[in-house]
Scaffold this active site. Sequence first.
Site, mmCIF file in Angstrom:
data_model
loop_
_atom_site.group_PDB
_atom_site.id
_atom_site.type_symbol
_atom_site.label_atom_id
_atom_site.label_comp_id
_atom_site.label_asym_id
_atom_site.label_seq_id
_atom_site.Cartn_x
_atom_site.Cartn_y
_atom_site.Cartn_z
ATOM 1 N N CYS A 18 11.983 36.890 -38.043
ATOM 2 C CA CYS A 18 11.960 36.660 -36.608
ATOM 3 C C CYS A 18 11.387 37.897 -35.904
ATOM 4 O O CYS A 18 11.788 39.014 -36.245
ATOM 5 C CB CYS A 18 13.382 36.390 -36.130
ATOM 6 S SG CYS A 18 13.529 36.073 -34.376
ATOM 7 N N PRO A 19 10.466 37.694 -35.013
ATOM 8 C CA PRO A 19 9.941 36.475 -34.414
ATOM 9 C C PRO A 19 8.621 35.998 -35.005
ATOM 10 O O PRO A 19 7.956 35.127 -34.434
ATOM 11 C CB PRO A 19 9.731 36.882 -32.960
ATOM 12 C CG PRO A 19 9.234 38.297 -33.074
ATOM 13 C CD PRO A 19 10.028 38.878 -34.239
#
Length: 87
Positions: A18-19
């Site tokens: 993430c992200p």
Amino acid sequence: MSEPEGDALVVDARGTRCPVPVIRVARAARTLPPGSRLTLLADDVAARSDVPAWGRMRGHEVEVGAADPDGVTTYRVVVGGAAERST
């Protein structure tokens, strides 16, 4: 990063966290016309909630598949309307 799979684009975000999976699928979707399909491959557990949330915010349909034995989840995306292009 991406390669065609039939008539769908494949975005490979395996091994990223993430992200990055959402960033990669968003970049790919931005280049496609509404109704286009793409497939995201990701093994980050956060993507299971992040990708559908991104799809809802941008007007895309997202189908989340089951994780395979290696922990890779397949996300099938149908690109929606103009919401993605305005960002």
